[in-house]
Design an enzyme around this catalytic site. Structure first.
Site, PDB file in Angstrom:
ATOM      1  N   HIS A  43       0.683  -1.235  -0.122  1.00 34.00           N
ATOM      2  CA  HIS A  43       0.617  -0.360   0.083  1.00 34.00           C
ATOM      3  C   HIS A  43       1.191   1.460  -0.017  1.00 34.00           C
ATOM      4  CE1 HIS A  43       0.460   1.904   3.788  1.00 34.00           C
ATOM      5  NE2 HIS A  43       0.631   0.710   4.168  1.00 34.00           N
ATOM      6  N   CYS A  44      -0.111   2.303  -0.478  1.00 33.83           N
ATOM      7  CA  CYS A  44       0.845   3.135  -0.355  1.00 33.83           C
ATOM      8  C   CYS A  44      -0.204   4.120   0.641  1.00 33.83           C
ATOM      9  CB  CYS A  44       1.199   4.121  -1.881  1.00 33.83           C
ATOM     10  SG  CYS A  44       0.754   3.824  -3.388  1.00 33.83           S
ATOM     11  N   ALA A  45      -0.522   5.769  -0.127  1.00 34.77           N
ATOM     12  CA  ALA A  45      -1.489   6.564  -0.198  1.00 34.77           C
ATOM     13  C   ALA A  45      -3.088   6.570  -0.352  1.00 34.77           C
ATOM     14  CB  ALA A  45      -1.282   8.059   0.465  1.00 34.77           C
TER      15      ALA A  45
END
Ligand SMILES: *[C@@H]1O[C@H](CO)[C@@H](O)[C@H](O)[C@H]1NC(C)=O
Ligand SMILES: *[C@@H]1O[C@H](CO)[C@@H](O)[C@H](O)[C@H]1NC(C)=O
Length: 188
Positions: free
Chosen positions: A103-105
């Site tokens: 995941h990232c943002a």
């Protein structure tokens, strides 16, 4: 098995931008909010969470392993050095029957780029096919142009050939996959 997507059975295809997007039987992609949702993590039996951000704060759940890739979302961010270690980690989790969530943002650029690198390295997919695959699983992906440039280099390193090229456009260097779209945008 199908010819276009190599070793990923087509059965797994289930496009979703809600919750966690399933990329392979052991790899998921999401935004930072979903990555901190205990129910989603447990429902998909995630065993390793990889945080590709400097801004998303994780809630750490026991029994889940965490890895942190501190990269910001800009075209000059260098993600290349993480392509191998992250792909290797996803692969080793898979060998241990675990499941990884990247995941990232927003689950659009950085974490998507790392999915593409993994699919190239461990599923022998070309970059163009890896992109088509991940986009079919999570339609909102769009790695930034700087990350594309690094993915193109990585494809060359792995296979000695490129299926995506960086081309000049009024918006700067873009992957040729986006050429048509940019042409239409400019026309408006
Ligand atoms: C993050 O993903 C969750 C689950 O899919 C979704 O409900 C939420 O709207 C997303 N948040 C953002 C900021 O995109
Ligand atoms: C993800 O990054 C944020 C910001 O650097 C950090 O606070 C958080 O602990 C990180 N999560 C993991 C699992 O490293």
């Amino acid at each position: 098995m199908n010819t276009v997507f190599g070793s990923i059975p087509i059965l797994f295809r289930h496009p979703s931008i809600y919750g966690l997007s399933r990329i392979t039987s052991s790899l998921y992609l999401s935004n930072g909010t979903a990555a901190n949702n205990k129910l989603l993590l447990f429902a998909s039996q995630i065993t390793t969470v990889i945080n590709v951000s400097v801004e998303v704060v994780n809630t750490f759940y026991p029994d889940i392993h965490y890895m942190h890739i501190p990269v910001t979302d800009t075209p000059i961010s260098r993600l290349y050095d993480y392509f191998d270690p992250v792909a290797d980690r996803i692969h080793s989790v898979d060998l241990q029957q675990g499941r990884t969530l990247l995941h990232c943002a927003a689950g659009i650029s950085r974490s998507a780029a790392l999915c593409l690198a993994y699919l190239m390295k461990y599923h022998a997919m070309s970059l163009v096919n890896a992109h088509a695959w991940v986009k079919s699983c999570r339609p909102i992906i769009r790695p930034n142009n700087g990350l594309w440039r690094q993915l193109v280099q990585y494809e060359y390193k792995l296979f000695g050939t490129n299926t995506v090229r960086m081309v000049n456009s009024p918006l700067g260097l873009i992957p040729d996959l986006y050429e048509n779209e940019v042409r239409i945008m400019i026309a408006f």
